[in-house]
Enzyme design. Structure first.
Site, mmCIF file in Angstrom:
data_model
loop_
_atom_site.group_PDB
_atom_site.id
_atom_site.type_symbol
_atom_site.label_atom_id
_atom_site.label_comp_id
_atom_site.label_asym_id
_atom_site.label_seq_id
_atom_site.Cartn_x
_atom_site.Cartn_y
_atom_site.Cartn_z
ATOM 1 N N GLU A 78 0.837 -1.206 0.000
ATOM 2 C CA GLU A 78 0.000 0.000 0.000
ATOM 3 C C GLU A 78 0.868 1.250 0.000
ATOM 4 O O GLU A 78 2.005 1.240 0.467
ATOM 5 C CB GLU A 78 -0.960 -0.008 1.203
ATOM 6 C CG GLU A 78 -0.320 -0.318 2.548
ATOM 7 C CD GLU A 78 -0.132 0.916 3.431
ATOM 8 O OE1 GLU A 78 -0.018 2.029 2.876
ATOM 9 O OE2 GLU A 78 -0.075 0.743 4.666
ATOM 10 N N CYS A 117 7.697 -1.122 -1.745
ATOM 11 C CA CYS A 117 8.826 -2.063 -1.753
ATOM 12 C C CYS A 117 9.899 -1.758 -0.727
ATOM 13 O O CYS A 117 10.403 -2.666 -0.056
ATOM 14 C CB CYS A 117 9.437 -2.146 -3.147
ATOM 15 S SG CYS A 117 10.317 -0.644 -3.696
ATOM 16 N N HIS A 148 13.367 0.114 -7.195
ATOM 17 C CA HIS A 148 12.791 -1.042 -6.500
ATOM 18 C C HIS A 148 13.847 -1.667 -5.609
ATOM 19 O O HIS A 148 15.050 -1.575 -5.877
ATOM 20 C CB HIS A 148 12.285 -2.060 -7.529
ATOM 21 C CG HIS A 148 11.592 -3.237 -6.923
ATOM 22 N ND1 HIS A 148 10.480 -3.123 -6.125
ATOM 23 C CD2 HIS A 148 11.861 -4.581 -6.997
ATOM 24 C CE1 HIS A 148 10.088 -4.317 -5.743
ATOM 25 N NE2 HIS A 148 10.912 -5.217 -6.248
ATOM 26 N N ASP A 184 10.815 -11.313 -2.696
ATOM 27 C CA ASP A 184 10.239 -10.005 -3.001
ATOM 28 C C ASP A 184 8.794 -9.961 -2.529
ATOM 29 O O ASP A 184 7.904 -10.501 -3.178
ATOM 30 C CB ASP A 184 10.317 -9.735 -4.508
ATOM 31 C CG ASP A 184 10.011 -8.289 -4.865
ATOM 32 O OD1 ASP A 184 9.471 -7.565 -4.007
ATOM 33 O OD2 ASP A 184 10.300 -7.889 -6.010
#
Length: 278
Positions: free
Chosen positions: A40, A70, A108, A124
């Site tokens: 989120e 991330c 990322h 991940d």
């Protein structure tokens, strides 16, 4: 992390403290994280500072029972794994957009994880819709997962339109889902502070999709996904069937955050850059 912080994190995931940092345990931790800690970006639209600080990341995940994007999710998960005895390295990646262009450097954050039984994985829990289990880091063939068919392959030269990074792509890896490149990953280990510029850009730039849209999403217990995009609630079952509805009132939106994602909010977030909303 303190022992109490580790225990609080594991309680949120609904798992007992493991005896050994094995591959089997890593797979279970990975899936439980995706089911319980949502992806989120609410902090951006609520005006909350996003800080890459160990205490604040853990307080957000375990104390406030929130999620994140991330940097927060994989950052916190990496801390947990390290304290459970895994060898963890942070890797920087750049995400492909819909036109096949790569994003900014430190776009990322993903994790390279080595286990007690000698395996190395690409973990991940911070990419939204992605693999439910960690991927075998050295495997270059197809890897079947409930989230799709994945590949981790050697990268070629960067495509046209890249913003930053080494144009040769030497040593980089590409992560593909169902044949489509998701992101390009450097293999050099980084530290959490290296990603501060990426956090700042994604939380402030009008060009970042995170400032233009609201999202809260997690994997469901049946292997599907539930996502609240703005005020639109989308539920996708494991067989691919979808249901969409839109809560009518602010109170109903807050109830969705509470009942579907375990997030307690005092007000409904509004998009920070509505004029640029996708």
């Amino acid at each position: 992390m303190t022992s109490a912080q580790v225990d609080a994190y594991l309680r949120r995931l609904g798992i007992d403290r493991p005896r050994r940092p094995t591959s089997e345990v890593l797979r279970e931790l990975h899936l439980r994280h995706l089911r319980t800690v949502p992806f989120e970006n609410l902090s951006i639209h609520l005006g909350e500072e996003i800080a890459l600080d160990e205490t604040r990341l853990l307080d957000k995940v375990t104390g406030a029972r929130r999620g994140g994007f991330c940097y927060e999710l994989n950052g916190a998960f990496g801390m947990l794994l390290t304290d459970l005895g895994y060898e963890v390295e942070l890797l920087a990646g750049r995400v492909y957009d819909d036109e096949g262009r790569l994003g900014i450097p430190y776009d990322h954050l993903a994790l390279r994880v080595r286990t007690a039984d000698g395996d190395t994985w690409l973990a991940d829990v911070g990419f939204g819709a992605h693999s439910h289990y960690p991927l075998v880091y050295a495997e270059r063939g197809d890897q079947e997962d409930p989230g799709g068919r994945f590949q981790v392959v050697e990268a070629g030269p960067d495509p046209a339109g890249v913003r930053g990074g080494d144009a040769s792509g030497a040593g980089d890896l590409e992560v593909l889902r169902d044949g489509k490149a998701q992101y390009r990953l450097e293999t050099r280990a980084r530290v959490l502070g290296d990603f501060a510029a990426g956090v700042w850009w994604h939380s402030t730039s009008p060009l970042s999709h995170f400032t233009r849209s609201l999202v809260c999403s997690r994997v469901t217990e049946d292997g599907g996904r539930i996502t609240l995009s703005g005020r639109k609630l989308k539920t996708t079952a494991a067989d691919g069937t979808r249901e969409t509805r839109e809560p009518a009132t602010d109170e109903e939106v807050l109830e969705v955050y509470r009942e579907c994602f375990g997030i307690e909010l005092s007000c409904v977030p509004t998009v920070r850059n509505p004029d640029l909303k996708d």
